[in-house]
Write an enzyme that holds these catalytic residues in place. Structure first.
Site, PDB file in Angstrom:
ATOM      1  N   GLU A 115      33.726  17.704   1.726  1.00  0.00           N
ATOM      2  CA  GLU A 115      32.720  16.716   2.174  1.00  0.00           C
ATOM      3  C   GLU A 115      32.334  15.758   1.053  1.00  0.00           C
ATOM      4  OE1 GLU A 115      29.443  19.038   3.653  1.00  0.00           O
ATOM      5  OE2 GLU A 115      30.677  20.110   5.095  1.00  0.00           O
TER       6      GLU A 115
ATOM      7  N   GLU B 241      34.643  23.240   9.506  1.00  0.00           N
ATOM      8  CA  GLU B 241      33.299  23.827   9.681  1.00  0.00           C
ATOM      9  C   GLU B 241      32.755  23.272  10.981  1.00  0.00           C
ATOM     10  OE1 GLU B 241      30.427  23.179   6.530  1.00  0.00           O
ATOM     11  OE2 GLU B 241      31.909  23.617   4.996  1.00  0.00           O
TER      12      GLU B 241
END
Lengths: 390, 378
Positions: free
Chosen positions: B209, B309
């Site tokens: 991320e 995720e």
């Protein structure tokens, strides 16, 4: 006759005295309800309710606003926001954890803002049942710990140990007042039991204001944790945190009573349980200052098709000179561009009839991707339905 | 006329044969099925030409089911356990295929810290998971010293609890950042090397991320220190890590997963150092997920794309996997996030993906569990 007159006079005096006492009690007002719920503060910081300025005209520094609530999720947070800039009415009231009733102690600075604009109660994931205002004089404080003062360092490494005897009279409903000085921006307190565990999740990082903060015992659980420590000099509680100096700790108890008169209480808009196909049901005011909006996530639109329609029911507000009631629909992200894809919003002029929103490829893609925001002014939204062509 | 009849007979036979093949392949759960067109476009081998046979086999098996089935996965409860996998087993009677461990607390590992509370050098869970047929994944919330000198954090910034750790200095030899990063990375390399020695291939998803919410709204930015200095520094950092683990430590058991934040192509480290592209999404609704899957598949056609995720968001419930699949998403695997409070008995509902969601996933017929996966790997 003379005796009767004397008795009558005496009775008159007693009645007068009784009347004065009753009036005095009524005027002291104790804890007075200023807003009656329920008002759901849902997920995502999208809900709030304005506490009107009129409630604070006669309030004094030291008075306390209490928000009784239920249905709080474990991650619930609250805030008292200034309508002017959506910031906390004071820094320590910008965002805090919610687990039971929460309170705001009024200062002179805060009252200036509140008397002018009122304040929003905001946050996420709880439901307001009732909001009260209590004169500060109805709380009695007893200092139970006088130091030596502890400077809480930025790394959370310092804590003060409070012996069990400090808490022998503590009961549910009381508040622990941490008196602080040298408070820096972002200061926070952490309340732990003698085993270094949190008293409860909400005591991890309580925002500390210029003079300190107050933590209220809302149920038996934290009280029992303190009692487990035993009595006397045994350490019962550890007060930690960062960026403030802990000078002393007091316990405040409410000694008044609740005034059940609801004449002046503000009523929260009616709430309804959503029926299948409903995206909104309630009373959402879109005032003339453009401050109203309603956000709907993309979740209910996931299986929409171009044949589906959204119907919006509303009532116009009282006519105001120079105000044209209107409504627009935006994508629920970024700069809230219009769902048609245009950078300038498309306005629907309101004449009192329902608005029917249809989808094309572009608008359907936008509502399914990010959801929908309703904006506008001059009306009260009562219901939004999603009608499936199937 | 006879010719026509014969032709019709052949057609009928062919049709019957096709139906049988489809039914058979459904039973085989991907084995024996033809690779999807999407899978065929992806690289046939991992980017590390020295990858171990077990690593190649894992990569190829993921590739062979890509588009046909989704591989189920969970993350550990914070760091080094299979707590979330146990939840799934309790709810459904099945184990997920992937268990992802997080090196978030390596500083508190007993092999390097006598006061530590966990032990990454104890490979019991990893060993067992592998032996029972599961896939081992590892990620890393790489915590460094906060500005206050005491706390550990991944969050960049100048406040006491944040870190000014400069990613651009990590790959500059001799700097403090370089020394610290090597110290931490070599510790992690030690654990990964133990796994290699045991023949365990690892799905490795570091530096995730990186772009944060840079592209979500004006004023957005990176939320981890490894993204705080922008895409160019990040890409060099990725390559520095790749070089140290693959070429210096000779770790050939890693499948490298890079995590996209959508719209962040300039952060992509490159086809030569990435095996799989992941996406983390906590507003995991079927329609936007389908768009993101298509976007990433088009952007990185030689890479498999995975939902690295996922879970319920603050405002929305994650769509059921059956619906996500029906909408057209073909993520290679999914990994649901952990709920610490649930796992500690402080909450009755799982915050990210609970019983109903997992039951639907396994009942959808398109999600592989550990037993099935194990039989396919034989």
């Amino acid at each position: 006759m003379e005796i009767n007159d004397e008795i009558r006079e005496t009775m008159k005096r007693y009645l007068l005295l009784l009347l004065i006492c009753t009036t005095a009690l009524a005027v002291s007002a104790d804890e007075r309800t200023i807003l009656l719920g329920p008002k759901t503060i849902g997920p995502g910081w999208k809900d709030n309710i304005l506490l009107e300025a009129r409630h604070f005209m006669a309030a004094q520094p030291g008075d306390v606003v209490t928000v009784y609530n239920d249905n709080a999720k474990r991650t619930a947070q609250g805030a008292f926001q200034d309508p002017k800039d959506w910031q906390g009415v004071a820094p320590e009231y910008g965002c805090f954890n919610v687990s039971g009733p929460f309170r705001m102690k009024l200062s002179e600075d805060m009252l200036t803002k509140l008397r002018e604009r009122g304040c929003y109660i905001a946050g996420h994931d709880y439901r307001i049942l009732r909001v009260t205002l209590t004169p500060g004089s109805e709380f009695v404080e007893k200092i139970v710990w006088r130091g030596p003062a502890k400077q809480m360092r930025s790394d959370w490494s310092v804590s003060a140990e409070l012996p069990a005897r400090c808490f022998k009279d503590l009961k549910v409903g009381d508040g622990l007042v941490l008196h602080a000085s040298k408070v820096q921006e972002g200061a926070a307190a952490k309340l732990m039991d003698f085993t270094w565990n949190l008293l409860e999740p909400a005591t991890d990082g309580i925002p500390v204001g210029p003079d300190g903060c107050t933590y209220y015992i809302n149920d038996d659980a934290p009280l029992l944790k303190l009692q487990f420590a035993g009595n006397g000099d045994n350490v019962a509680m550890r007060v930690g945190g960062k960026d403030y100096r802990l000078d002393k700790v007091g316990i405040i108890s409410f000694v008044g009573q609740r005034n059940e008169d609801l004449t002046d209480a503000q009523r929260a808009p009616k709430e309804y349980k959503l029926e299948p196909g409903e995206l909104f049901h309630g009373e959402k005011v879109f005032p003339n200052d453009w401050s109203g909006n309603l956000r709907i996530t993309a979740e209910p639109f996931q299986e929409c098709t171009e044949n589906d329609v959204v119907i919006l029911h509303y009532e116009l507000l009282h006519k105001t000179e120079g105000v044209t009631p209107q409504m627009s629909f935006r994508e629920n992200k970024g700069k809230w561009y219009d769902i048609t894809g245009a950078k300038e919003p498309v306005w629907y002029q309101l004449d009192g009839n329902d608005i029917v929103l249809t989808f094309d490829e572009v608008s359907l893609d936008k509502v399914k991707t990010s959801g929908l925001v309703v904006t506008g002014l001059g009306f009260t939204l009562s219901r939004i339905e999603l009608i499936s062509a199937q | 006329m006879r010719k026509k009849l014969l032709f019709a007979f052949v057609i009928v036979l062919y049709a019957c044969g096709t139906n049988e093949a489809e039914a058979d392949s459904a039973i085989n759960m991907g084995t024996g099925q033809e690779m999807t067109e999407m899978a065929q476009k992806t690289s046939p081998l991992p980017v590390n030409s020295n990858a171990t046979d077990a690593t190649k086999a894992l990569y190829q098996k993921l590739r062979s089911v890509y588009g046909h089935k989704a591989v189920s996965g969970v993350v550990a409860n914070v760091d080094w356990n299979i707590r979330e996998a146990e939840n799934v087993h309790k709810w459904t009677g099945k184990w997920p295929v992937i268990n992802v461990f997080d090196f978030i607390n390596i500083h508190a590992s007993k092999d390097v810290n006598p006061k530590g509370w966990l032990d990454y050098s104890d490979m019991t869970h990893v060993d067992q998971w592998h032996q029972l047929g599961g896939i081992v994944g590892c990620m890393w919330h790489w915590q460094v010293k906060a500005n206050n000198g005491t706390n550990l954090t991944c969050s960049p910034g100048v406040k006491p609890g944040e870190t000014s750790f400069d990613a651009s200095q990590v790959y500059v030899e001799g700097t403090e950042e370089n020394k610290q990063a090597i110290h931490d990375l070599d510790q992690v390399a030690g654990y990964l090397k133990t796994m290699q020695r045991k023949g365990i291939p690892v799905i490795w998803r570091p530096l995730h991320e990186a772009a944060g919410n840079t592209y979500d709204y004006e004023g957005g930015g990176a939320w981890f220190w490894w993204g705080a200095k922008g895409p160019d520094v990040y890409k060099q950092l990725w390559r520095w890590m790749y070089n140290r683990l693959v070429n210096y430590h000779k770790l050939n058991n890693l499948i490298w997963v890079w995590t996209s934040q959508i719209g962040d192509d300039v952060w992509y480290p490159g086809d030569d150092v990435v095996d799989i592209v992941g996406r983390d999404n906590y507003a995991a609704l079927m329609y936007p997920l389908m768009k993101e899957f298509n976007q990433l598949s088009e952007q990185y056609p030689t890479k498999m794309v995975t939902l690295a995720e996922c879970g319920n968001g603050d405002e929305v419930h994650m769509s059921l996997w059956s619906k996500i699949w029906r909408q057209g998403s073909r993520w290679s695997w999914f990994m649901t996030w952990y709920d610490y409070a649930y796992n500690n008995g402080q909450s009755e509902d799982h915050q990210f993906a609970g019983e109903a969601w997992w039951k639907d996933a396994f009942e959808s017929g398109v999600v592989l569990d550990r037993e099935t996966w194990k039989s396919m790997m034989k």
